[in-house]
Design a protein around this motif. Structure first.
Motif, PDB file in Angstrom:
ATOM      1  N   ILE A 444       0.824  -1.212   0.000  1.00  0.00           N
ATOM      2  CA  ILE A 444       0.000   0.000   0.000  1.00  0.00           C
ATOM      3  C   ILE A 444       0.861   1.266   0.000  1.00  0.00           C
ATOM      4  CG2 ILE A 444      -0.399   0.464   2.473  1.00  0.00           C
ATOM      5  CD1 ILE A 444      -3.474   0.269   1.567  1.00  0.00           C
ATOM      6  N   LYS A 448       0.721   4.456  -2.492  1.00  0.00           N
ATOM      7  CA  LYS A 448       0.580   5.852  -2.046  1.00  0.00           C
ATOM      8  C   LYS A 448       1.689   6.720  -2.626  1.00  0.00           C
ATOM      9  CE  LYS A 448      -2.024   5.018   2.156  1.00  0.00           C
ATOM     10  NZ  LYS A 448      -1.937   4.668   3.569  1.00  0.00           N
ATOM     11  N   HIS A 482      -8.383   0.433  -0.951  1.00  0.00           N
ATOM     12  CA  HIS A 482      -7.569   1.631  -1.176  1.00  0.00           C
ATOM     13  C   HIS A 482      -7.723   2.118  -2.623  1.00  0.00           C
ATOM     14  CE1 HIS A 482      -4.310   4.494  -0.773  1.00  0.00           C
ATOM     15  NE2 HIS A 482      -3.864   4.052  -1.940  1.00  0.00           N
TER      16      HIS A 482
END
Ligand code: ASN
Length: 597
Positions: A444, A448, A482
């Motif tokens: 993740i 990002k 996400h």
């Protein structure tokens, strides 16, 4: 058939749903289905004794005679009408450069309107149609008069909550039936965008440009180039090539399903333009009950006279009574700001700054917000938020930019990259494989970081696969969440026609399937037709997990296979044959689990 009681020739919502299939039963061509909602406007007008007016039940027949808008040979060769159970109001475009066939069905509002006669009631009708047909089509085109197109586009942008598909409004300055007209090109371009690209916005297409619908205003009554988007560059251009400015595309960033907010439109809103000498009495009259909200069109960067205490007092009294007043500039370009004392005084009177919103966007936003549930304080806050990309928000805090990324810097050095356009090109080329790898590894932080560098997490790799496809194969719920919150689209199709939902089904990731479904993912009608045989095979093998996956994806487990037998019949047949105790037990388990489900 009538849909909702307000249409002329409408499809039935139970009509077999459209298909978008690689192959589509006719070779290696992908077919997309687009619904065209014709509301009227010059595009379909004919001269009448009183002047130009829309003519009903004419458009589809006329378009069928225009080869660039209907490929009759393809329709015949591929048995289009019987294969997809289509009626006369459906047409098919010649093959596109992207190797796609766009099949479009025209649905007419009754009566057709000159858009000067549009009211919020028509916005609600269009909204109802989008709601009814949302899952049946890949994209939508709305034919509309140009005079109030910016209002309708803005209103629909707010009414469409959690939008995941492309909606394009278009029309023309000259009727499509005339020799020289802009209607053909506008319709063709709109169909190509709606059928080929997932741009999950209410857009407006005119004169080779695709705009965000709530950013445009009509600026010319005579030119084919009738619209301008003064504070936001266009989302795409369709000239020699179709170029989409993906970084500008607004995404819903949500895991919620598409919904139409029926406005039951709060019409107690208005536009009040400040002019030199405007009196306190005029303002007072305008702000009388039942008015609930107004857009105050001020000078320059949001200024109004501050040397007339009576006028300011009227504004203040209104805001204290609960009238929401939004400050927008009369200038075509630019934003209201707090540069001048005359602007600040308005803030003191309770007027809310409206940034760089167009008056059309501000008015429809007010109507939308006022028709939502909530306290007045909540509504005042909501009006300030950027709900659908209708205003420019200055980023808070410093962002990591491309030039701060060590990784990109190193690459730039080796590739002798010197300008920022080249850097952006490198980033765009590298983002898809890096993001897919990060999705595969459940990383993740890497996702990002790519986002912070301006990387688009919805971008496709060379096979049309997006990080959401990969995460759905992996079954990584956190990554899927996400990506969805970062605006990834559940409608992306890879080169093989697979969506993230199909990938999650294949790998039996039940939790991912449920999340994708909540976000609006669904199987196409063709996928639903083809699934019977797959279900029977899963049932025959006692594959509980596999059956459950299809079931969660919305499939009826009584769906017959090519020979007419259903999964349940397979289960029964296998039980009767008693070919092995183990299979018998697992088939029973399948039945039990599915029934529980
Ligand atoms: N009066 C027309 C309309 O808005 C103008 C147009 O479409 N060009 O319906």
């Amino acid at each position: 058939a009538q849909a909702g009681g307000f249409l002329g020739r409408a499809l039935s919502s139970t009509e077999p749903a459209p298909a978008l299939e690689i192959g589509g039963g006719c070779g290696a061509v992908a077919e997309a289905r687009v619904l065209v909602i014709n509301t009227g406007g010059t595009i379909g007008m004919v001269p009448q004794p009183e002047g130009l007016a829309p003519e009903a039940n004419m458009l589809a027949g006329a378009l069928k005679k225009i080869p660039i808008l209907h490929d009759a040979a393809y329709a015949e060769e591929t048995n289009l009408y019987s294969r997809l159970h289509l009626g006369d109001d459906t047409l098919v475009l010649p093959i596109s450069r992207q190797n796609k066939r766009i099949i479009y069905t025209i649905l007419e509002l009754s009566p057709l309107l000159d858009s000067s006669n549009m009211t919020p009631a028509e916005w609600d009708k269009i909204g109802s149609l989008l709601e009814i047909y949302y899952e049946k089509y890949d994209g939508f085109v709305i034919l509309h008069g140009t005079d109030t197109m910016a209002y309708t586009a803005s209103a629909l942008s707010f009414m469409c909550e959690n939008l995941g598909k492309t909606i394009v409004l278009t029309g023309s300055q000259v009727p499509i039936y005339e020799l020289r007209n802009d209607g053909r090109a506008n319709l063709l371009g709109s169909l190509l965008f709606a059928g080929q690209f997932v741009i999950p916005e209410v857009c407006l297409y005119f004169h080779n440009k695709l705009y965000r619908g709530n950013r445009v205003t009509k600026v010319d009554a005579e030119s084919f180039n009738a619209f301008s988007s003064p504070n936001l560059p266009s989302l795409a251009t369709a000239e020699v090539d179709i170029i989409i400015n993906w970084e500008t595309v607004w995404r819903a960033n949500t895991t919620k399903k598409f919904a139409i907010h029926k406005m039951n439109f709060d019409q107690h809103v208005g536009l009040l333009r400040i002019f030199p000498g405007i009196t306190a009495e005029a303002v007072k009259g305008f702000l009388q009950s039942p008015i609930k909200g107004i857009v105050l069109e001020t000078y320059g960067s949001g200024n109004a006279p501050n040397n007339c205490p009576a006028l300011l007092e009227e504004l203040q009294k209104a805001t204290e009574r609960g009238v929401v007043i939004l400050n927008c500039t009369q200038c075509l370009r630019g934003s209201v700001s707090l540069v001048y004392e005359t602007g600040k005084t308005l803030m003191d009177a309770g007027v809310i700054p409206g940034g760089d919103m167009t008056p059309e966007a501000a008015l429809t936003k007010l109507a939308y917000v006022l028709s939502k549930p909530g306290t007045l304080a909540e509504k005042r806050e909501m009006v300030k938020e950027n709900l659908r990309g209708e205003m420019t928000v200055v980023p808070i805090g410093t962002q990591i930019t491309l030039k701060d990324s060590k990784f990109i810097q190193e690459i730039a050095k080796y590739l002798f990259i010197s300008c920022k356009e080249e850097l952006a090109a490198v980033r765009d080329a590298l983002t898809p494989p890096l993001a897919c790898a990060a999705a595969k590894n459940g990383d993740i932080d890497a996702l990002k970081a790519l986002q912070n560098m301006g990387g688009n997490l919805s971008s496709e790799d060379y096979d049309g696969r997006t990080p959401l496809h990969v995460a759905s194969c992996e079954g990584n719920l956190e990554i899927v969440k996400h990506l969805l919150k970062s605006g990834a689209t559940v409608y992306a199709k890879d080169r093989f026609g697979a969506t993230p939902l199909l990938n999650a089904i294949k790998f039996r990731h039940h939790d991912v399937i449920c999340l994708l479904r909540t976000t609006g993912a669904h199987l196409s009608s063709q996928e639903l037709v083809n699934v019977g045989t797959e279900l029977c095979s899963l049932a025959f093998n006692g594959d509980v997990e596999g059956l459950l996956a299809w079931h969660l994806a919305g499939v009826d487990l009584n769906h017959p296979g090519y020979d007419g037998s259903t999964p349940y019949a397979m289960i029964l047949g296998a039980s009767l044959r008693q070919d092995g105790e183990e299979r018998h037990t697992s088939l029973q388990a399948t039945q039990i689990t599915i029934e529980e489900c």
